[in-house]
Design an enzyme around this catalytic site. Structure first.
Site, PDB file in Angstrom:
ATOM      1  N   HIS A   1      28.914  42.804  37.995  1.00 41.62           N
ATOM      2  CA  HIS A   1      28.062  43.811  37.351  1.00 41.62           C
ATOM      3  C   HIS A   1      28.559  44.098  35.948  1.00 41.62           C
ATOM      4  O   HIS A   1      29.750  44.018  35.658  1.00 41.62           O
ATOM      5  CB  HIS A   1      28.006  45.107  38.170  1.00 41.62           C
ATOM      6  CG  HIS A   1      29.351  45.674  38.500  1.00 41.62           C
ATOM      7  ND1 HIS A   1      30.111  45.211  39.541  1.00 41.62           N
ATOM      8  CD2 HIS A   1      30.072  46.661  37.929  1.00 41.62           C
ATOM      9  CE1 HIS A   1      31.242  45.889  39.588  1.00 41.62           C
ATOM     10  NE2 HIS A   1      31.250  46.777  38.618  1.00 41.62           N
TER      11      HIS A   1
ATOM     12  N   ASN B   1      34.322  44.516  34.467  1.00 40.00           N
ATOM     13  CA  ASN B   1      35.661  44.580  35.045  1.00 40.00           C
ATOM     14  C   ASN B   1      35.851  43.440  36.042  1.00 40.00           C
ATOM     15  O   ASN B   1      34.972  43.186  36.867  1.00 40.00           O
ATOM     16  CB  ASN B   1      35.851  45.926  35.758  1.00 40.00           C
ATOM     17  CG  ASN B   1      35.670  47.105  34.816  1.00 40.00           C
ATOM     18  OD1 ASN B   1      35.956  46.996  33.633  1.00 40.00           O
ATOM     19  ND2 ASN B   1      35.186  48.218  35.337  1.00 40.00           N
TER      20      ASN B   1
ATOM     21  N   HIS C   1      28.547  47.081  33.063  1.00 40.45           N
ATOM     22  CA  HIS C   1      28.334  48.498  32.796  1.00 40.45           C
ATOM     23  C   HIS C   1      27.728  48.648  31.398  1.00 40.45           C
ATOM     24  O   HIS C   1      28.256  48.076  30.434  1.00 40.45           O
ATOM     25  CB  HIS C   1      29.652  49.272  32.786  1.00 40.45           C
ATOM     26  CG  HIS C   1      30.385  49.311  34.087  1.00 40.45           C
ATOM     27  ND1 HIS C   1      30.381  50.410  34.911  1.00 40.45           N
ATOM     28  CD2 HIS C   1      31.161  48.388  34.708  1.00 40.45           C
ATOM     29  CE1 HIS C   1      31.135  50.171  35.970  1.00 40.45           C
ATOM     30  NE2 HIS C   1      31.628  48.953  35.878  1.00 40.45           N
TER      31      HIS C   1
ATOM     32  N   ARG D   1      21.096  53.215  37.748  1.00 36.74           N
ATOM     33  CA  ARG D   1      22.074  54.163  37.185  1.00 36.74           C
ATOM     34  C   ARG D   1      23.296  54.260  38.094  1.00 36.74           C
ATOM     35  O   ARG D   1      23.173  54.281  39.320  1.00 36.74           O
ATOM     36  CB  ARG D   1      21.438  55.545  37.012  1.00 36.74           C
ATOM     37  CG  ARG D   1      20.368  55.548  35.948  1.00 36.74           C
ATOM     38  CD  ARG D   1      19.994  56.949  35.515  1.00 36.74           C
ATOM     39  NE  ARG D   1      18.754  56.917  34.758  1.00 36.74           N
ATOM     40  CZ  ARG D   1      18.665  56.603  33.460  1.00 36.74           C
ATOM     41  NH1 ARG D   1      19.751  56.324  32.779  1.00 36.74           N
ATOM     42  NH2 ARG D   1      17.485  56.575  32.860  1.00 36.74           N
TER      43      ARG D   1
HETATM   44  P1  5GP Z   1      33.666  48.716  38.941  1.00 37.12           P
HETATM   45  O1  5GP Z   1      34.791  49.701  39.030  1.00 37.12           O
HETATM   46  O2  5GP Z   1      33.671  47.775  40.140  1.00 37.12           O
HETATM   47  O3  5GP Z   1      33.600  47.989  37.647  1.00 37.12           O
HETATM   48  O4  5GP Z   1      32.344  49.556  38.984  1.00 37.12           O
HETATM   49  C1  5GP Z   1      31.697  49.926  40.153  1.00 37.12           C
HETATM   50  C2  5GP Z   1      30.766  51.061  39.797  1.00 37.12           C
HETATM   51  O5  5GP Z   1      29.851  51.220  40.870  1.00 37.12           O
HETATM   52  C3  5GP Z   1      31.446  52.400  39.594  1.00 37.12           C
HETATM   53  O6  5GP Z   1      31.187  52.874  38.279  1.00 37.12           O
HETATM   54  C4  5GP Z   1      30.846  53.296  40.660  1.00 37.12           C
HETATM   55  O7  5GP Z   1      30.620  54.612  40.217  1.00 37.12           O
HETATM   56  C5  5GP Z   1      29.540  52.579  40.985  1.00 37.12           C
HETATM   57  N1  5GP Z   1      29.072  52.788  42.340  1.00 37.12           N
HETATM   58  C6  5GP Z   1      29.807  52.726  43.482  1.00 37.12           C
HETATM   59  N2  5GP Z   1      29.040  52.951  44.553  1.00 37.12           N
HETATM   60  C7  5GP Z   1      27.785  53.155  44.087  1.00 37.12           C
HETATM   61  C8  5GP Z   1      26.542  53.433  44.729  1.00 37.12           C
HETATM   62  O8  5GP Z   1      26.427  53.538  45.949  1.00 37.12           O
HETATM   63  N3  5GP Z   1      25.449  53.595  43.924  1.00 37.12           N
HETATM   64  C9  5GP Z   1      25.537  53.483  42.561  1.00 37.12           C
HETATM   65  N4  5GP Z   1      24.402  53.662  41.869  1.00 37.12           N
HETATM   66  N5  5GP Z   1      26.695  53.217  41.923  1.00 37.12           N
HETATM   67  C10 5GP Z   1      27.804  53.050  42.674  1.00 37.12           C
END
Ligand code: 5GP
Ligand code: ZN
Length: 113
Positions: A100, A87, A102, A29
């Site tokens: 990753h 992204n 989402h 999550r």
């Molecule tokens: P991005 O912006 O790179 O597509 O998404 C990165 C996601 O990783 C964000 O939605 C952010 O909330 C999540 N995220 C960042 N650090 C952590 C963490 O330490 N644990 C978890 N579970 N999610 C994280």
């Protein structure tokens, strides 16, 4: 990649709310959920961005999509609906440079923001 946040989560160095794991993938999550269901599906292998994937990664990428579909069903949102987002790089909104997907669901999703 000990300096990579998601490698550390996959490796168990950092805690996470894990939902799924197999040989290739790890799902947990999001710590700052944008929707009632917000799950991240990541490859165990460190791949920085979608741009860094090759033809060899095609089965992995398909496996990410089908795992997301299965997790949506597990979360009870398969029929109500969900969104998958991936992204890439700065203007794509990527902040963690480990590939990753989402999975977002549990509320009406409208505009991409
Ligand atoms: P991005 O912006 O790179 O597509 O998404 C990165 C996601 O990783 C964000 O939605 C952010 O909330 C999540 N995220 C960042 N650090 C952590 C963490 O330490 N644990 C978890 N579970 N999610 C994280
Ligand atoms: Zn990594």
């Amino acid at each position: 990649m000990s300096d990579c946040l998601f490698c550390r989560i996959v490796g168990g160095d950092l805690p996470s709310d894990k939902l799924f794991e197999d040989d290739l993938l790890f799902a947990f999550r999001d710590v700052q959920p944008m929707a009632p269901v917000h799950i991240l599906i990541v490859p165990k292998e460190h791949i920085a961005t979608l741009n860094d994937t090759t033809l060899d990664d095609q089965p992995l990428l398909g496996h990410m999509l089908m795992t997301a579909r299965d997790l949506a069903a597990d979360e009870g949102v398969g029929e109500s609906g969900y969104r998958l987002a991936l992204n890439c790089n700065q203007e794509g909104g990527q902040t963690v440079y480990h590939l990753h997907l989402h999975l977002l669901a549990g509320r009406q999703l409208t505009h991409l923001r």
